[in-house]
Design a protein around this motif. Sequence first.
Motif, PDB file in Angstrom:
ATOM      1  N   TRP A   9     -46.527 -83.633  -4.814  1.00  0.00           N
ATOM      2  CA  TRP A   9     -46.298 -82.554  -3.859  1.00  0.00           C
ATOM      3  C   TRP A   9     -47.577 -81.765  -3.637  1.00  0.00           C
ATOM      4  O   TRP A   9     -48.382 -81.610  -4.538  1.00  0.00           O
ATOM      5  CB  TRP A   9     -45.258 -81.581  -4.400  1.00  0.00           C
ATOM      6  CG  TRP A   9     -43.906 -82.158  -4.636  1.00  0.00           C
ATOM      7  CD1 TRP A   9     -43.454 -82.746  -5.786  1.00  0.00           C
ATOM      8  CD2 TRP A   9     -42.825 -82.188  -3.727  1.00  0.00           C
ATOM      9  NE1 TRP A   9     -42.149 -83.132  -5.626  1.00  0.00           N
ATOM     10  CE2 TRP A   9     -41.737 -82.801  -4.372  1.00  0.00           C
ATOM     11  CE3 TRP A   9     -42.659 -81.747  -2.413  1.00  0.00           C
ATOM     12  CZ2 TRP A   9     -40.511 -82.989  -3.767  1.00  0.00           C
ATOM     13  CZ3 TRP A   9     -41.433 -81.928  -1.821  1.00  0.00           C
ATOM     14  CH2 TRP A   9     -40.378 -82.554  -2.498  1.00  0.00           C
ATOM     15  N   ALA A  10     -47.719 -81.210  -2.452  1.00  0.00           N
ATOM     16  CA  ALA A  10     -48.792 -80.265  -2.142  1.00  0.00           C
ATOM     17  C   ALA A  10     -48.144 -79.049  -1.491  1.00  0.00           C
ATOM     18  O   ALA A  10     -47.195 -79.179  -0.719  1.00  0.00           O
ATOM     19  CB  ALA A  10     -49.813 -80.888  -1.197  1.00  0.00           C
ATOM     20  N   GLY A  11     -48.647 -77.857  -1.818  1.00  0.00           N
ATOM     21  CA  GLY A  11     -48.088 -76.632  -1.271  1.00  0.00           C
ATOM     22  C   GLY A  11     -48.899 -76.116  -0.093  1.00  0.00           C
ATOM     23  O   GLY A  11     -50.129 -76.124  -0.124  1.00  0.00           O
ATOM     24  N   ALA A  23     -39.981 -82.621   2.131  1.00  0.00           N
ATOM     25  CA  ALA A  23     -40.402 -81.261   1.837  1.00  0.00           C
ATOM     26  C   ALA A  23     -39.413 -80.539   0.928  1.00  0.00           C
ATOM     27  O   ALA A  23     -38.280 -80.980   0.744  1.00  0.00           O
ATOM     28  CB  ALA A  23     -40.552 -80.485   3.143  1.00  0.00           C
ATOM     29  N   VAL A  34     -41.183 -69.944  -5.101  1.00  0.00           N
ATOM     30  CA  VAL A  34     -42.494 -70.505  -4.771  1.00  0.00           C
ATOM     31  C   VAL A  34     -42.812 -70.144  -3.320  1.00  0.00           C
ATOM     32  O   VAL A  34     -42.040 -70.478  -2.423  1.00  0.00           O
ATOM     33  CB  VAL A  34     -42.489 -72.050  -4.942  1.00  0.00           C
ATOM     34  CG1 VAL A  34     -43.838 -72.645  -4.577  1.00  0.00           C
ATOM     35  CG2 VAL A  34     -42.097 -72.430  -6.363  1.00  0.00           C
ATOM     36  N   PRO A  88     -46.019 -71.885   4.884  1.00  0.00           N
ATOM     37  CA  PRO A  88     -45.019 -72.391   5.835  1.00  0.00           C
ATOM     38  C   PRO A  88     -45.429 -72.253   7.303  1.00  0.00           C
ATOM     39  O   PRO A  88     -45.170 -73.144   8.102  1.00  0.00           O
ATOM     40  CB  PRO A  88     -43.774 -71.554   5.535  1.00  0.00           C
ATOM     41  CG  PRO A  88     -43.945 -71.144   4.121  1.00  0.00           C
ATOM     42  CD  PRO A  88     -45.427 -70.952   3.927  1.00  0.00           C
ATOM     43  N   GLU A 108     -45.125 -71.278  -1.301  1.00  0.00           N
ATOM     44  CA  GLU A 108     -45.559 -72.380  -0.446  1.00  0.00           C
ATOM     45  C   GLU A 108     -44.400 -73.305  -0.091  1.00  0.00           C
ATOM     46  O   GLU A 108     -43.420 -73.393  -0.809  1.00  0.00           O
ATOM     47  CB  GLU A 108     -46.643 -73.228  -1.136  1.00  0.00           C
ATOM     48  CG  GLU A 108     -47.933 -72.512  -1.375  1.00  0.00           C
ATOM     49  CD  GLU A 108     -47.973 -71.902  -2.765  1.00  0.00           C
ATOM     50  OE1 GLU A 108     -47.119 -72.240  -3.601  1.00  0.00           O
ATOM     51  OE2 GLU A 108     -48.861 -71.066  -3.001  1.00  0.00           O
ATOM     52  N   LEU A 109     -44.582 -73.998   1.019  1.00  0.00           N
ATOM     53  CA  LEU A 109     -43.680 -75.071   1.411  1.00  0.00           C
ATOM     54  C   LEU A 109     -44.232 -76.327   0.754  1.00  0.00           C
ATOM     55  O   LEU A 109     -45.391 -76.686   0.957  1.00  0.00           O
ATOM     56  CB  LEU A 109     -43.682 -75.222   2.937  1.00  0.00           C
ATOM     57  CG  LEU A 109     -42.950 -76.418   3.528  1.00  0.00           C
ATOM     58  CD1 LEU A 109     -41.461 -76.337   3.231  1.00  0.00           C
ATOM     59  CD2 LEU A 109     -43.179 -76.482   5.017  1.00  0.00           C
ATOM     60  N   GLY A 110     -43.438 -76.973  -0.067  1.00  0.00           N
ATOM     61  CA  GLY A 110     -43.877 -78.195  -0.732  1.00  0.00           C
ATOM     62  C   GLY A 110     -43.693 -79.383   0.191  1.00  0.00           C
ATOM     63  O   GLY A 110     -42.614 -79.591   0.728  1.00  0.00           O
ATOM     64  N   ILE A 141     -38.330 -76.314  -0.298  1.00  0.00           N
ATOM     65  CA  ILE A 141     -38.469 -74.861  -0.248  1.00  0.00           C
ATOM     66  C   ILE A 141     -37.755 -74.331  -1.482  1.00  0.00           C
ATOM     67  O   ILE A 141     -36.573 -74.616  -1.688  1.00  0.00           O
ATOM     68  CB  ILE A 141     -37.816 -74.273   1.020  1.00  0.00           C
ATOM     69  CG1 ILE A 141     -38.503 -74.787   2.275  1.00  0.00           C
ATOM     70  CG2 ILE A 141     -37.842 -72.747   0.966  1.00  0.00           C
ATOM     71  CD1 ILE A 141     -37.798 -74.391   3.572  1.00  0.00           C
ATOM     72  N   ASP A 142     -38.486 -73.604  -2.310  1.00  0.00           N
ATOM     73  CA  ASP A 142     -37.902 -72.997  -3.501  1.00  0.00           C
ATOM     74  C   ASP A 142     -38.089 -71.500  -3.429  1.00  0.00           C
ATOM     75  O   ASP A 142     -39.175 -71.019  -3.073  1.00  0.00           O
ATOM     76  CB  ASP A 142     -38.554 -73.559  -4.766  1.00  0.00           C
ATOM     77  CG  ASP A 142     -38.225 -75.031  -4.967  1.00  0.00           C
ATOM     78  OD1 ASP A 142     -37.046 -75.331  -5.209  1.00  0.00           O
ATOM     79  OD2 ASP A 142     -39.133 -75.870  -4.863  1.00  0.00           O
TER      80      ASP A 142
END
Length: 95
Positions: free
Chosen positions: A4-6, A43, A49, A9, A51-53, A45-46
């Motif tokens: 994964w990369a963040g 993708a 966190v 969004p 960032e959007l993973g 979304i947490d």
Amino acid sequence: MMWWAGFAPDGVTWTNGVEPTWFETFPGEAKRGFCPDCGSRLAAIDSDVPELGIVVTALDNTSGADLVPVNQSFRDNNVRWLPQVPDTQKKSPVG
């Protein structure tokens, strides 16, 4: 296994403007996005966190020098034949 990369969004542009199909995997905490055509995971979304993973293999360009591992989740459950990612910090698993 996933890489994964963040990203911020508001800095993400989806191919042809087609967003993933989102499913709430943990109500109020996490969503996962899948390709609306083939169903591949794209993708995450947490809630904890910012960032959007994005799954790195879903990116148009994966040659960026900034795409370097900085964390490895589930270290205690790794398979013996797969080496640990060096110089990473242990964090709570996301995904």
